[in-house]
Design a protein around this motif. Structure first.
Motif, short mmCIF file in Angstrom:
data_model
loop_
_atom_site.label_atom_id
_atom_site.label_comp_id
_atom_site.label_asym_id
_atom_site.label_seq_id
_atom_site.Cartn_x
_atom_site.Cartn_y
_atom_site.Cartn_z
N SER A 221 0.91 -1.29 -0.02
CA SER A 221 -0.04 -0.14 -0.03
C SER A 221 1.14 1.25 0.17
O SER A 221 1.76 1.43 1.06
N LEU A 222 0.82 2.17 -1.04
CA LEU A 222 1.71 3.12 -1.17
C LEU A 222 0.73 4.41 -1.19
O LEU A 222 -0.18 4.45 -2.05
N SER A 223 0.51 5.38 -0.07
CA SER A 223 -0.25 6.45 -0.20
C SER A 223 0.47 7.38 0.50
O SER A 223 1.03 7.36 1.74
N ALA A 224 0.63 8.80 0.12
CA ALA A 224 0.92 9.97 0.42
C ALA A 224 0.12 10.25 1.65
O ALA A 224 0.77 10.89 2.64
N SER A 225 -1.29 9.98 1.72
CA SER A 225 -1.94 10.31 2.88
C SER A 225 -1.89 9.36 4.20
O SER A 225 -1.92 9.69 5.33
N ASP A 226 -1.92 8.01 3.95
CA ASP A 226 -2.14 7.06 4.89
C ASP A 226 -0.67 6.35 5.23
O ASP A 226 -0.59 5.50 5.98
N GLY A 227 0.33 6.75 4.38
CA GLY A 227 1.66 6.19 4.62
C GLY A 227 1.75 4.80 3.68
O GLY A 227 0.87 4.44 3.26
N ASN A 228 3.15 4.33 3.48
CA ASN A 228 3.30 2.97 2.94
C ASN A 228 3.76 1.98 3.77
O ASN A 228 4.21 2.02 4.68
N HIS A 229 3.02 0.80 3.50
CA HIS A 229 3.24 -0.36 4.10
C HIS A 229 3.27 -1.53 3.22
O HIS A 229 2.62 -1.73 2.25
N ILE A 230 3.58 -2.56 3.91
CA ILE A 230 3.41 -4.13 3.25
C ILE A 230 3.09 -5.15 4.01
O ILE A 230 3.31 -5.12 5.19
N ARG A 231 2.12 -5.82 3.70
CA ARG A 231 1.67 -6.84 4.34
C ARG A 231 1.84 -8.26 3.72
O ARG A 231 1.81 -8.39 2.27
N PHE A 232 1.49 -9.25 4.68
CA PHE A 232 1.84 -10.65 4.28
C PHE A 232 0.73 -11.45 4.37
O PHE A 232 0.26 -11.26 5.53
N PHE A 233 0.33 -12.63 3.52
CA PHE A 233 -0.71 -13.39 4.02
C PHE A 233 -0.25 -14.97 3.74
O PHE A 233 0.54 -15.22 3.01
N LYS A 234 -1.01 -15.79 4.76
CA LYS A 234 -0.83 -17.20 4.34
C LYS A 234 -2.05 -18.03 4.18
O LYS A 234 -2.80 -18.08 5.04
N GLY A 236 -4.54 -17.22 2.75
CA GLY A 236 -5.60 -15.92 3.06
C GLY A 236 -5.68 -15.24 4.24
O GLY A 236 -6.34 -14.10 4.40
N ASP A 237 -5.23 -15.68 5.51
CA ASP A 237 -5.04 -15.15 6.63
C ASP A 237 -4.02 -14.14 6.95
O ASP A 237 -2.81 -14.33 6.27
N ALA A 238 -4.21 -13.14 7.34
CA ALA A 238 -3.05 -12.17 7.40
C ALA A 238 -2.10 -12.34 8.57
O ALA A 238 -2.59 -13.05 9.53
N LEU A 239 -1.05 -12.17 8.28
CA LEU A 239 0.09 -12.65 9.24
C LEU A 239 0.41 -11.10 10.03
O LEU A 239 -0.29 -10.12 9.62
N VAL A 277 3.27 -18.20 -9.54
CA VAL A 277 2.76 -16.89 -9.21
C VAL A 277 1.26 -16.49 -9.75
O VAL A 277 1.27 -16.54 -10.94
N ASN A 278 0.41 -15.97 -8.99
CA ASN A 278 -0.84 -15.39 -9.77
C ASN A 278 -1.05 -13.82 -9.58
O ASN A 278 -1.05 -13.37 -8.12
N PHE A 279 -1.03 -13.15 -10.54
CA PHE A 279 -1.22 -12.01 -10.21
C PHE A 279 -2.90 -11.41 -10.52
O PHE A 279 -3.13 -10.18 -10.44
N GLY A 280 -3.71 -12.48 -10.56
CA GLY A 280 -5.26 -12.13 -10.46
C GLY A 280 -5.60 -11.97 -11.92
O GLY A 280 -4.98 -12.44 -12.56
N PRO A 281 -6.90 -11.70 -12.09
CA PRO A 281 -8.00 -11.07 -11.23
C PRO A 281 -8.52 -11.80 -10.19
O PRO A 281 -9.02 -11.56 -9.19
N TYR A 282 -8.28 -13.21 -10.45
CA TYR A 282 -8.86 -14.17 -9.55
C TYR A 282 -7.84 -14.87 -8.48
O TYR A 282 -6.72 -14.95 -9.39
N PHE A 283 -8.08 -15.10 -7.18
CA PHE A 283 -7.21 -15.64 -6.60
C PHE A 283 -7.55 -17.02 -5.80
O PHE A 283 -8.87 -17.18 -5.55
N ILE A 284 -6.66 -17.73 -5.49
CA ILE A 284 -7.20 -18.87 -4.80
C ILE A 284 -7.73 -18.69 -3.21
O ILE A 284 -8.75 -19.09 -2.91
N PHE A 285 -7.01 -17.72 -2.67
CA PHE A 285 -7.38 -17.07 -1.18
C PHE A 285 -7.27 -15.44 -1.51
O PHE A 285 -6.22 -15.03 -1.62
N SER A 286 -8.54 -14.96 -1.46
CA SER A 286 -8.43 -13.54 -1.19
C SER A 286 -8.13 -13.01 0.13
O SER A 286 -8.33 -13.97 1.20
N PRO A 287 -7.50 -11.92 0.49
CA PRO A 287 -6.90 -11.80 1.69
C PRO A 287 -7.93 -11.19 2.40
O PRO A 287 -8.86 -10.68 2.21
N ARG A 288 -7.78 -11.80 3.62
CA ARG A 288 -8.99 -11.72 4.80
C ARG A 288 -8.19 -10.69 5.83
O ARG A 288 -6.96 -10.50 6.04
#
Length: 388
Positions: A221-234, A236-239, A277-288
């Motif tokens: 997530s790259l946002s001038a207003s909310d800041g930049n951050h990176i998230r990982f999932f396993k 579908g579940d957020a780590l 690697v799967n770039f979408g638009p459909y995913f095996i697990f959508s991020p939860r």
């Protein structure tokens, strides 16, 4: 044997000889119009031949262009370490030396985007022993592991190596190193789910180990207003570690204050590590379990679908490129656009059909719903939408 020299003292190539005469200004304008439509094959011909190419030349150039860089987000052969093997633009097979990196064809500099990776089985001991380069240096841990597993009578089912580090990297990230090696990339390690940036590893941030069969997700997530951050999932579940404040779910980021820049999905492999690697638009697990208000887009959206042949013709013919030439040259240009646009569109349709069926199969194996996926082709046939 050579062709007679032209009036300017040069010998035309066979390709140039079959190209229709066109002024330099018109060729430049036509090339620009082709480039604007994403027709890189036609663009290359117009800039090198000095004339309007034949239909066969356009077809061959278009096929080569699609094979080099298809019209969808993919793993880039041009931006991957040569020791890695890229199959079907989505599968990474590691070499038998140290970590090497592959990056995607498209990157992002703002917004929130996601891709996922299915971890595949690593090579067997026999595979590794057969493919190891002579005089290769192995770490003490891997050497011991190979020695122990090679004693196993059923060595064809024994695995070693096959490690992965995956995440996001700028173009300046070193391809001859793992993701997270330098300040230009941020990675997740398969062992212990460690997060790594600028060669600094942290094991106790809320990550988990992952291996064959797991689906690992990567969100930036790259946002001038909310800041930049990176998230990982396993799967579908957020780590990471989350907190709930005033009814809002917060936290969970693997990295915050990420440096501004353009980031590309990046996969690094060690000793035959393999993944899909799967770039979408459909995913095996959508991020939860995303933080409240965070909306995620598939990486595939960065590259819009190619124009239809008619759309490409309409866009390219907006400007009157051939003001003082006959209609036959205009017709030939239109046909050239239609040829390459058709090849690009068919490549995209083939990719999407394969993508949908691959996601459907992988979801079914995990007893996940497929209701959001387009109906299978055979179901459409049975419903009488085709010949019958």
């Amino acid at each position: 044997r050579t062709s007679p020299p032209t009036s300017r003292g040069t010998t035309p190539t066979p390709e140039a000889a079959s190209a229709a005469a066109i002024t330099a200004a018109a060729a430049a304008a036509a090339a620009q119009a082709a480039s604007a439509c994403g027709l890189t094959g036609l663009y290359g011909l117009l800039t090198t031949l000095g004339g309007m190419p034949s239909a066969d030349q356009v077809k061959q150039a278009a096929i080569k262009a699609v094979n080099d860089a298809p019209p969808f987000v993919h793993l880039s052969n041009r931006d991957s370490a040569p020791q890695l093997k890229i199959e079907d633009f989505t599968k990474v097979i590691g070499g038998m030396q140290g970590y090497r990196m592959a990056r995607a064809s498209h990157g992002v500099s703002q917004g929130t985007f996601y891709f996922e990776v299915l971890v595949l089985s690593p090579p067997t001991i026999q595979d590794i022993q057969a493919k190891l380069p002579p005089n290769v240096r192995l770490g003490n841990k891997l050497q011991k592991q190979l020695q122990e597993l090679s004693k196993n009578k059923d060595s064809t089912s024994s695995h070693a190596g096959g490690n992965l580090r995956i995440g996001w990297s700028m173009r300046t990230g070193d391809l001859q190193a793992p993701v997270g090696y330098d300040k230009w990339s941020y990675g997740l390690r398969d062992i212990a789910g460690s997060r790594i940036h600028d060669s600094k590893r942290e094991d106790n941030w809320g990550g988990e180990s992952f291996g064959p069969g797991d689906v690992v997700g990567f969100c930036i997530s790259l946002s001038a207003s909310d800041g930049n951050h990176i998230r990982f999932f396993k799967n579908g579940d957020a780590l990471g570690n989350f907190v709930v404040r005033k009814g809002k779910r917060e936290g969970g980021a693997a990295f915050e204050d990420v440096i501004d820049g353009t980031y590309y999905p990046a996969i690094s492999s060690y000793m035959g590590g393999t993944c899909l690697v799967n770039f979408g638009p459909y995913f095996i697990f959508s991020p939860r379990s995303l933080p409240s208000g965070l909306k995620v887009k598939a990486m595939s959206q960065v590259c819009p679908p190619p124009q239809s042949p008619q759309e490409a013709v309409n866009a390219a013919m907006k400007e009157k490129i051939f003001k003082k030439t006959d209609d036959s040259l205009v017709t030939r240009f239109r046909e050239a656009i239609e040829i390459e646009a058709t090849i690009r569109q068919e490549a995209y349709k083939t990719h999407m059909a394969k993508h949908v069926e691959q996601v459907r199969k992988l979801r079914q194996e995990r007893n996940l719903s497929t209701s959001d996926l387009p109906a299978p082709t055979n179901e459409k046939d049975n419903n009488g939408n085709d010949d019958e």
